[in-house]
Motif scaffolding. Structure first.
Motif, mmCIF file in Angstrom:
data_model
loop_
_atom_site.group_PDB
_atom_site.id
_atom_site.type_symbol
_atom_site.label_atom_id
_atom_site.label_comp_id
_atom_site.label_asym_id
_atom_site.label_seq_id
_atom_site.Cartn_x
_atom_site.Cartn_y
_atom_site.Cartn_z
ATOM 1 N N TYR A 145 0.834 -1.207 0.000
ATOM 2 C CA TYR A 145 0.000 0.000 0.000
ATOM 3 C C TYR A 145 0.870 1.260 0.000
ATOM 4 C CZ TYR A 145 -4.786 1.688 0.525
ATOM 5 O OH TYR A 145 -6.014 2.239 0.307
ATOM 6 N N VAL A 146 1.865 1.293 0.881
ATOM 7 C CA VAL A 146 2.768 2.442 0.914
ATOM 8 C C VAL A 146 3.526 2.543 -0.407
ATOM 9 C CG1 VAL A 146 4.762 3.479 2.064
ATOM 10 C CG2 VAL A 146 2.995 2.368 3.427
ATOM 11 N N ALA A 147 3.893 1.388 -0.967
ATOM 12 C CA ALA A 147 4.595 1.396 -2.253
ATOM 13 C C ALA A 147 3.747 2.038 -3.344
ATOM 14 C CB ALA A 147 4.963 -0.030 -2.656
ATOM 15 N N SER A 148 2.413 1.842 -3.306
ATOM 16 C CA SER A 148 1.547 2.463 -4.307
ATOM 17 C C SER A 148 1.631 3.983 -4.234
ATOM 18 C CB SER A 148 0.096 2.011 -4.104
ATOM 19 O OG SER A 148 -0.502 2.632 -2.970
ATOM 20 N N GLY A 149 1.709 4.497 -3.011
ATOM 21 C CA GLY A 149 1.858 5.937 -2.863
ATOM 22 C C GLY A 149 3.189 6.442 -3.380
ATOM 23 N N LEU A 150 4.219 5.663 -3.166
ATOM 24 C CA LEU A 150 5.538 6.076 -3.631
ATOM 25 C C LEU A 150 5.645 6.018 -5.153
ATOM 26 C CD1 LEU A 150 7.795 4.373 -0.926
ATOM 27 C CD2 LEU A 150 6.843 6.688 -0.962
ATOM 28 N N VAL A 151 4.943 5.051 -5.776
ATOM 29 C CA VAL A 151 4.891 5.009 -7.238
ATOM 30 C C VAL A 151 4.220 6.272 -7.769
ATOM 31 C CG1 VAL A 151 3.829 3.839 -9.213
ATOM 32 C CG2 VAL A 151 4.928 2.501 -7.409
ATOM 33 N N ALA A 152 3.114 6.676 -7.138
ATOM 34 C CA ALA A 152 2.427 7.902 -7.544
ATOM 35 C C ALA A 152 3.308 9.125 -7.319
ATOM 36 C CB ALA A 152 1.121 8.047 -6.755
ATOM 37 N N MET A 153 4.053 9.116 -6.228
ATOM 38 C CA MET A 153 4.942 10.230 -5.924
ATOM 39 C C MET A 153 6.050 10.345 -6.972
ATOM 40 S SD MET A 153 6.915 10.888 -2.301
ATOM 41 C CE MET A 153 5.430 10.474 -1.397
ATOM 42 N N ALA A 154 6.608 9.216 -7.366
ATOM 43 C CA ALA A 154 7.662 9.219 -8.381
ATOM 44 C C ALA A 154 7.140 9.740 -9.710
ATOM 45 C CB ALA A 154 8.227 7.809 -8.547
ATOM 46 N N ALA A 155 5.906 9.338 -10.066
ATOM 47 C CA ALA A 155 5.308 9.805 -11.321
ATOM 48 C C ALA A 155 5.099 11.312 -11.295
ATOM 49 C CB ALA A 155 3.985 9.088 -11.560
ATOM 50 N N LEU A 156 4.688 11.835 -10.141
ATOM 51 C CA LEU A 156 4.466 13.277 -10.025
ATOM 52 C C LEU A 156 5.773 14.052 -10.150
ATOM 53 C CD1 LEU A 156 2.606 15.671 -9.395
ATOM 54 C CD2 LEU A 156 3.036 15.254 -6.968
ATOM 55 N N PHE A 157 6.822 13.622 -9.453
ATOM 56 C CA PHE A 157 8.106 14.315 -9.525
ATOM 57 C C PHE A 157 8.711 14.220 -10.927
ATOM 58 C CE2 PHE A 157 8.380 13.977 -4.774
ATOM 59 C CZ PHE A 157 8.550 15.336 -4.537
ATOM 60 N N ASP A 158 8.469 13.110 -11.591
ATOM 61 C CA ASP A 158 8.936 12.971 -12.961
ATOM 62 C C ASP A 158 8.205 13.951 -13.877
ATOM 63 O OD1 ASP A 158 10.179 11.821 -15.297
ATOM 64 O OD2 ASP A 158 8.316 10.742 -15.643
ATOM 65 N N GLN A 159 6.889 14.066 -13.700
ATOM 66 C CA GLN A 159 6.080 14.950 -14.532
ATOM 67 C C GLN A 159 6.439 16.418 -14.321
ATOM 68 O OE1 GLN A 159 3.737 14.074 -16.788
ATOM 69 N NE2 GLN A 159 3.381 16.211 -17.315
ATOM 70 N N VAL A 160 6.668 16.797 -13.072
ATOM 71 C CA VAL A 160 6.861 18.210 -12.734
ATOM 72 C C VAL A 160 8.320 18.629 -12.799
ATOM 73 C CG1 VAL A 160 6.529 19.958 -10.939
ATOM 74 C CG2 VAL A 160 4.800 18.185 -11.290
ATOM 75 N N LEU A 161 9.194 17.782 -12.244
ATOM 76 C CA LEU A 161 10.593 18.173 -12.088
ATOM 77 C C LEU A 161 11.550 17.372 -12.962
ATOM 78 C CD1 LEU A 161 10.604 18.454 -8.183
ATOM 79 C CD2 LEU A 161 10.116 20.255 -9.845
ATOM 80 N N GLY A 162 11.039 16.354 -13.646
ATOM 81 C CA GLY A 162 11.901 15.541 -14.486
ATOM 82 C C GLY A 162 12.856 14.658 -13.716
ATOM 83 N N LEU A 163 12.489 14.306 -12.477
ATOM 84 C CA LEU A 163 13.362 13.483 -11.649
ATOM 85 C C LEU A 163 13.175 12.005 -11.955
ATOM 86 C CD1 LEU A 163 13.094 15.104 -8.094
ATOM 87 C CD2 LEU A 163 15.038 15.192 -9.649
ATOM 88 N N ASP A 164 14.249 11.239 -11.851
ATOM 89 C CA ASP A 164 14.165 9.798 -11.954
ATOM 90 C C ASP A 164 13.477 9.231 -10.706
ATOM 91 O OD1 ASP A 164 15.435 9.745 -14.399
ATOM 92 O OD2 ASP A 164 17.444 9.588 -13.499
ATOM 93 N N PRO A 165 12.962 7.998 -10.782
ATOM 94 C CA PRO A 165 12.224 7.438 -9.646
ATOM 95 C C PRO A 165 13.009 7.401 -8.338
ATOM 96 C CG PRO A 165 11.820 6.136 -11.614
ATOM 97 C CD PRO A 165 12.883 7.142 -11.973
#
Length: 522
Positions: A145-165
């Motif tokens: 469950y926590v991992a699902s949130g972190l996947v969403a967090m990585a997608a957001l940072f990638d979309q906004v800041l271009g960061l790798d996971p």
């Protein structure tokens, strides 16, 4: 990007500040796990919302609607019904029972801080299996469950800041862990209030701006219908073809898909991170108001999230590569960078508000139901407090590993964990507060059967059955059956009967009038 970085920085600083404020008020294990049971109606209601609706609300649900249309909204309908039902049926009794149930080891009111300790005390379990097995299930499913949130967090940072996971997850985990470790339940609950407000405002602003840009609701409906008329059908029949980039007709949704969607609502009766808000509310008399606040927020937020999915279909000419990015992409397309930064921070808030609650419950399971229950029952409160803080970090690191090396979407991970908790705990908890004759053997059988079925169903269904049914449905049915089949292997003690009758009387008294005597303490 500069505006987004600045906005994210301010938001994260506020979260840490709340953690520092709560740190001074967190002096015991009870404070860290349940905030001393002092949440008022507004905080409890909003915190339950933020703990529940994670990146699934702002990313997963709009993405599902974007791909398949209104047929995916059955999940939202089921969730609305289940959430309301849990506030009405489970919240009052769980609030009283977890505090009043007699301690199975020492006698007297137990003030059970976790669901695992409550189950052991409720059934006076001589084997201690209930506590151990339930804590194990909590840990297993929270990793995902926590991992699902972190996947969403990585997608957001990638979309906004271009960061790798990897760096994206490291930043997110670092902030969440910091304020959770500092302030425990109080920090998580009060940050939840701010996060819930941010999420709802973002879900309101984007549709208003987008519908205006599309020429009103008529323009929105026309834009969706142009892509495929089946998108507006409640029984589905449409899906996005990734190869052609077109919405194509499919088979109309059958009873399996509709029942599976509605079955998500059953999950609310077994989610520890949501149920802890029921346990931590100040009084039974605060629950009706908290329920109204919470359910109203949930229903309107899910309606707006569904609307966002349809707006994405009408607004974007070319199909999106990642449907779960429809909300962030609409924000960037419609708003000034400063406003975009604020709205994108709401998505980060959605992810963090659920991850922090789940980390806290998982850490409590390790500390209360592991170390304290089986290693050192008389450990000093300060020792338990710091062990809980350390376990928050350990669980976060394990979930980060799953997020980095797993290969599943937000929706898949949430669905798996949601079914596990809903079937593993839901039937057991509901029957435990309503059925006087329930015993520890029935509870253990229901928990193992429900949780085990949720874990194995997808594999079994793919290999043998081919129904496509959501794991929640067979898992809950088998859990209830197991409870009744195996319940007679143990007996109800006089103390269990006395506790049940005392709780029933106290709940009725709290509902019938002003708090007096013992009820005032609840």
């Amino acid at each position: 990007m500069v505006w987004s970085i600045a906005t994210f920085g301010v938001y994260l600083a506020i979260m840490v500040a709340i953690g520092l404020w709560a740190y001074k008020r967190t002096v015991s294990q009870s404070d860290f796990v349940l905030g001393g049971r002092q949440l008022n109606s507004w905080v409890a209601g909003r915190s339950a919302n933020a703990s529940d609706f994670s990146g699934w609300l702002l990313l997963g649900l709009p993405g599902a609607i974007y791909v398949s249309g209104l047929g995916e909204a059955w999940i939202a309908v089921g969730l609305a019904c289940g959430f309301a039902g849990s506030w009405v049926l489970l919240a009052p009794r769980l609030r009283v029972y977890t505090e009043r149930v007699t301690d199975a080891r020492s006698g007297g009111d137990s003030d059970s801080l976790t669901l695992s300790s409550f189950l052991e005390n409720r059934f006076n379990d001589p084997t201690r299996l209930l506590r151990g097995v339930s804590a194990l299930l909590i840990l297993v499913f929270y990793f995902f469950y926590v991992a699902s949130g972190l996947v969403a967090m990585a997608a957001l940072f990638d979309q906004v800041l271009g960061l790798d996971p990897a760096p994206a997850i490291a930043i997110g985990v670092g902030i969440v862990v910091l304020y959770t470790v500092l302030g425990g339940f109080l920090a998580v609950s009060y940050t939840d209030v701010l996060q819930a407000v941010m999420m709802w405002i973002a879900l309101l602003i984007v549709p208003v701006m987008a519908v205006t840009a599309l020429g009103g609701l008529g323009g929105l409906t026309e834009g969706v219908s142009d892509k495929s008329t089946g998108l507006l059908s409640a029984v589905g029949g449409t899906a996005l073809d990734a190869e052609t980039g077109q919405w194509v007709s499919t088979e109309t949704l059958g009873w399996v898909v509709i029942v599976s969607g509605l079955a998500w609502g059953l999950g609310y009766f077994g989610q520890p991170h949501i149920l802890s808000r029921y346990m931590g509310i100040r009084s039974v008399q605060d629950i009706p108001k908290a329920g109204i606040v919470s359910v109203s927020w949930a229903v309107t937020a899910m309606f707006l999230a569904v609307l966002v999915g349809f707006i994405g279909i009408a607004y974007f000419d070319a199909p999106l590569e990642n449907s779960e990015q429809v909300f962030p992409l609409l924000i960037e397309a419609l708003t000034h960078p400063l406003v975009a930064g604020l709205l994108l921070a709401a998505i980060l808030a959605a992810v963090m508000s659920t991850a922090d609650s789940q980390l806290l419950v998982a850490a409590s399971a390790l500390t209360e139901d592991g170390y304290r229950a089986f290693v050192s029952r008389d450990a000093h409160p300060r020792t338990l407090l710091w062990i809980s803080r350390v376990t928050v970090v350990l669980v976060a690191l394990a979930a980060a590993a799953i997020a980095l090396w797993g290969n599943q979407s937000v929706m898949d991970l949430v669905g798996y964990a949601w079914a596990g908790f809903g079937a593993g705990f839901g039937p057991v908890l509901v029957l435990s507060v309503f059925w006087k004759r329930m015993t520890w053997s029935g509870a253990l059988a229901g928990m193992v059967t429900g949780g085990g079925t949720a874990i194995m169903w997808d594999v079994l269904d793919t290999s043998y059955f081919g129904t496509g049914l959501y794991a929640m449905v067979p898992a809950v049915i088998l859990s209830v059956a197991a409870i009744f089949v195996f319940n007679g292997l143990a007996k109800v003690s006089p103390q269990m009967e006395s506790d049940f009758e005392r709780v029933e009387a106290e709940v009725r008294g709290a509902r019938s009038g002003p708090a007096t005597g013992e009820t005032a303490k609840v």
